[in-house]
Write a protein that holds these residues in place. Structure first.
Motif, PDB file in Angstrom:
ATOM      1  N   ALA A  81       0.892  -1.298  -0.090  1.00 43.48           N
ATOM      2  CA  ALA A  81      -0.034  -0.025  -0.078  1.00 43.48           C
ATOM      3  C   ALA A  81       0.871   1.112  -0.048  1.00 43.48           C
ATOM      4  CB  ALA A  81      -0.991  -0.069   1.248  1.00 43.48           C
ATOM      5  N   ASN A  82       1.582   1.134   0.716  1.00 41.59           N
ATOM      6  CA  ASN A  82       2.740   2.503   1.024  1.00 41.59           C
ATOM      7  C   ASN A  82       3.297   2.708  -0.317  1.00 41.59           C
ATOM      8  OD1 ASN A  82       2.154   2.973   3.577  1.00 41.59           O
ATOM      9  ND2 ASN A  82       3.529   1.885   4.409  1.00 41.59           N
ATOM     10  N   ARG A 121       0.321   9.054  -0.176  1.00 44.99           N
ATOM     11  CA  ARG A 121      -0.097   9.503   1.288  1.00 44.99           C
ATOM     12  C   ARG A 121      -0.147  11.126   1.458  1.00 44.99           C
ATOM     13  NH1 ARG A 121      -2.269   4.945   3.490  1.00 44.99           N
ATOM     14  NH2 ARG A 121      -0.882   3.375   3.355  1.00 44.99           N
ATOM     15  N   ASP A 122       0.582  11.789   0.974  1.00 48.80           N
ATOM     16  CA  ASP A 122       0.389  13.207   0.999  1.00 48.80           C
ATOM     17  C   ASP A 122      -0.928  13.908   0.554  1.00 48.80           C
ATOM     18  OD1 ASP A 122       3.016  14.261   1.904  1.00 48.80           O
ATOM     19  OD2 ASP A 122       3.748  13.475  -0.007  1.00 48.80           O
ATOM     20  N   LEU A 123      -1.304  13.248  -0.523  1.00 49.37           N
ATOM     21  CA  LEU A 123      -2.646  13.633  -1.004  1.00 49.37           C
ATOM     22  C   LEU A 123      -3.631  13.192  -0.018  1.00 49.37           C
ATOM     23  CD1 LEU A 123      -4.422  15.141  -3.225  1.00 49.37           C
ATOM     24  CD2 LEU A 123      -4.377  12.684  -4.303  1.00 49.37           C
ATOM     25  N   GLU A 124      -3.560  11.917   0.428  1.00 40.67           N
ATOM     26  CA  GLU A 124      -4.614  11.268   1.086  1.00 40.67           C
ATOM     27  C   GLU A 124      -4.742  12.401   2.473  1.00 40.67           C
ATOM     28  OE1 GLU A 124      -5.070   7.434   4.255  1.00 40.67           O
ATOM     29  OE2 GLU A 124      -3.194   7.523   2.854  1.00 40.67           O
ATOM     30  N   GLN A 125      -3.573  12.593   3.346  1.00 35.84           N
ATOM     31  CA  GLN A 125      -3.728  13.539   4.384  1.00 35.84           C
ATOM     32  C   GLN A 125      -4.441  14.781   3.893  1.00 35.84           C
ATOM     33  OE1 GLN A 125       0.214  15.089   5.587  1.00 35.84           O
ATOM     34  NE2 GLN A 125      -0.601  15.190   7.808  1.00 35.84           N
ATOM     35  N   GLU A 140      -7.517   6.610   1.350  1.00 36.25           N
ATOM     36  CA  GLU A 140      -6.167   6.105   0.503  1.00 36.25           C
ATOM     37  C   GLU A 140      -6.496   6.277  -1.068  1.00 36.25           C
ATOM     38  OE1 GLU A 140      -4.102   3.081   3.320  1.00 36.25           O
ATOM     39  OE2 GLU A 140      -5.638   2.498   1.920  1.00 36.25           O
ATOM     40  N   PHE A 141      -7.798   6.080  -1.606  1.00 37.67           N
ATOM     41  CA  PHE A 141      -7.956   6.249  -2.979  1.00 37.67           C
ATOM     42  C   PHE A 141      -8.544   7.704  -3.346  1.00 37.67           C
ATOM     43  CE2 PHE A 141      -7.688   1.844  -1.723  1.00 37.67           C
ATOM     44  CZ  PHE A 141      -6.541   1.586  -2.402  1.00 37.67           C
ATOM     45  N   ALA A 142      -8.795   8.452  -2.564  1.00 37.48           N
ATOM     46  CA  ALA A 142      -9.714   9.488  -2.856  1.00 37.48           C
ATOM     47  C   ALA A 142      -8.917  10.674  -3.825  1.00 37.48           C
ATOM     48  CB  ALA A 142     -10.067  10.336  -1.471  1.00 37.48           C
ATOM     49  N   MET A 143      -9.554  11.012  -4.754  1.00 41.60           N
ATOM     50  CA  MET A 143      -9.039  12.197  -5.680  1.00 41.60           C
ATOM     51  C   MET A 143     -10.240  12.125  -6.837  1.00 41.60           C
ATOM     52  SD  MET A 143      -6.593   9.841  -8.158  1.00 41.60           S
ATOM     53  CE  MET A 143      -5.482   8.969  -7.048  1.00 41.60           C
ATOM     54  N   ASN A 144      -9.991  13.152  -7.863  1.00 43.66           N
ATOM     55  CA  ASN A 144     -11.195  13.467  -8.626  1.00 43.66           C
ATOM     56  C   ASN A 144     -11.354  12.150  -9.566  1.00 43.66           C
ATOM     57  OD1 ASN A 144     -10.771  16.157  -7.827  1.00 43.66           O
ATOM     58  ND2 ASN A 144      -9.179  16.609  -9.671  1.00 43.66           N
ATOM     59  N   ASN A 145     -12.602  11.980  -9.639  1.00 45.25           N
ATOM     60  CA  ASN A 145     -13.457  11.000 -10.430  1.00 45.25           C
ATOM     61  C   ASN A 145     -14.986  11.346 -10.952  1.00 45.25           C
ATOM     62  OD1 ASN A 145     -13.346   8.639 -11.679  1.00 45.25           O
ATOM     63  ND2 ASN A 145     -12.811   7.244  -9.856  1.00 45.25           N
ATOM     64  N   THR A 204       3.204  10.481   6.454  1.00 43.12           N
ATOM     65  CA  THR A 204       3.210  10.146   5.213  1.00 43.12           C
ATOM     66  C   THR A 204       4.248   9.440   4.663  1.00 43.12           C
ATOM     67  OG1 THR A 204       4.187  12.278   4.580  1.00 43.12           O
ATOM     68  CG2 THR A 204       1.687  12.362   4.837  1.00 43.12           C
ATOM     69  N   THR A 205       5.323   9.101   5.223  1.00 45.16           N
ATOM     70  CA  THR A 205       6.494   8.254   5.088  1.00 45.16           C
ATOM     71  C   THR A 205       6.118   6.740   4.978  1.00 45.16           C
ATOM     72  OG1 THR A 205       7.904   9.821   5.207  1.00 45.16           O
ATOM     73  CG2 THR A 205       8.895   7.901   5.136  1.00 45.16           C
TER      74      THR A 205
END
Length: 286
Positions: free
Chosen positions: A49-50, A55-59, A192-197, A79-80
């Protein structure tokens, strides 16, 4: 995966108790923590997963969705290594509720989608799948021939799907990531998977366990006014999601996560492959 007790000592000033490990999930190792009258949840990302999650975007997205009142507060985020601690929402996952409110789930999605927020990254399904396929190839994992046929069909419809507006979406909006609180308020967790869609992608993700649950949510989301395009987008995205989870499960079946997460990833993979075939049948015959 070992818990970093030094980290917990520092955050909770040595006044805490690890209550239990929380079973389930394909990307995180989770534990319930109790400290000073409050519950928290500790997430530890798997090595796979890492290496695949931003992780930066997830935060950032976690903070945005918290500001909308749709999730719990994050109190620690590395985020590391993917270690994060959130306040625990007292309630039940929809996975454990037989008669949850579809209307409330639809309202939860609208509370996010109707804001039409956009972040710096848009989900690219072809790129995401290519990454998974490269990993599968490197591990000499053989995929069912039907996978390639269905993925080719999805690619043929890619320009069509790309013609619809993309806004901030959860992108893993399955029942295990929705919590009904003790006060009957619904929250979403795990970004973890959130973004534009495409917003319909979230509805397709809700069908992760049963297709009919996604169809029912689709009807509540659009208040019964569903177009042929809505149905087509739903089945295309549901097929893609199932194909993606199929490949991911087959990858994990060859990793130590099979034992650590206590999951039969071969069986999970077959479930999602069959689910994709059901979507393919609906697309071709309707």
């Amino acid at each position: 995966m070992e818990i970093d007790y030094k980290l917990l000592d520092n955050i909770f000033k040595k006044d805490y108790q690890v209550v239990k490990k929380i079973e389930g999930g394909m990307t995180n190792f989770s534990h319930l923590i109790f400290s000073k009258g409050k519950y928290y949840i500790l997430y530890q990302g798997s090595e796979f997963a890492n290496s695949t999650i931003d992780r930066d975007l997830e935060q950032k997205i976690q903070a945005v969705i918290y500001s909308l009142g749709l999730t719990s507060k994050n109190i620690y985020f590395d985020t590391t290594n993917g270690v994060k601690i959130n306040e625990f929402i007292t309630g039940e996952s929809l996975n454990n509720i037989d008669n949850f409110s579809y209307e409330s789930v639809a309202k939860l999605l609208h509370a996010l989608h109707d804001k039409k927020i956009k972040c710096e990254k848009t989900f690219e399904p072809l790129s995401a799948m290519t990454n998974y396929l490269e990993i599968a190839k490197s591990k000499n994992i053989l995929l069912d021939s039907s996978f390639y046929q269905m993925f080719e069909y999805f690619k043929q419809n890619y320009l069509y799907l790309n013609s619809f507006e993309k806004i901030l979406c959860h992108n893993d909006f399955q029942k295990s990531n929705i919590v009904c609180s003790a006060h009957d308020k619904y929250y979403m967790i795990d970004f973890e998977f959130a973004m534009n869609n495409d917003p319909i992608y979230d509805i397709a993700a809700f069908a992760n366990n049963k297709m009919e649950e996604g169809i029912k949510l689709l009807k509540f989301y659009f208040k019964g006014k569903i177009t042929d395009d809505d149905y087509k987008r739903f089945y295309l995205y549901r097929m893609f999601l199932s194909l993606q989870w199929y490949v991911l499960a087959m990858i994990k079946s060859q990793s130590e996560d099979q034992k650590l997460l206590n999951c039969d990833f071969n069986a999970i993979g077959q479930f999602f492959l069959n689910n994709a075939k059901e979507c393919s049948f609906q697309l071709i015959n309707n």
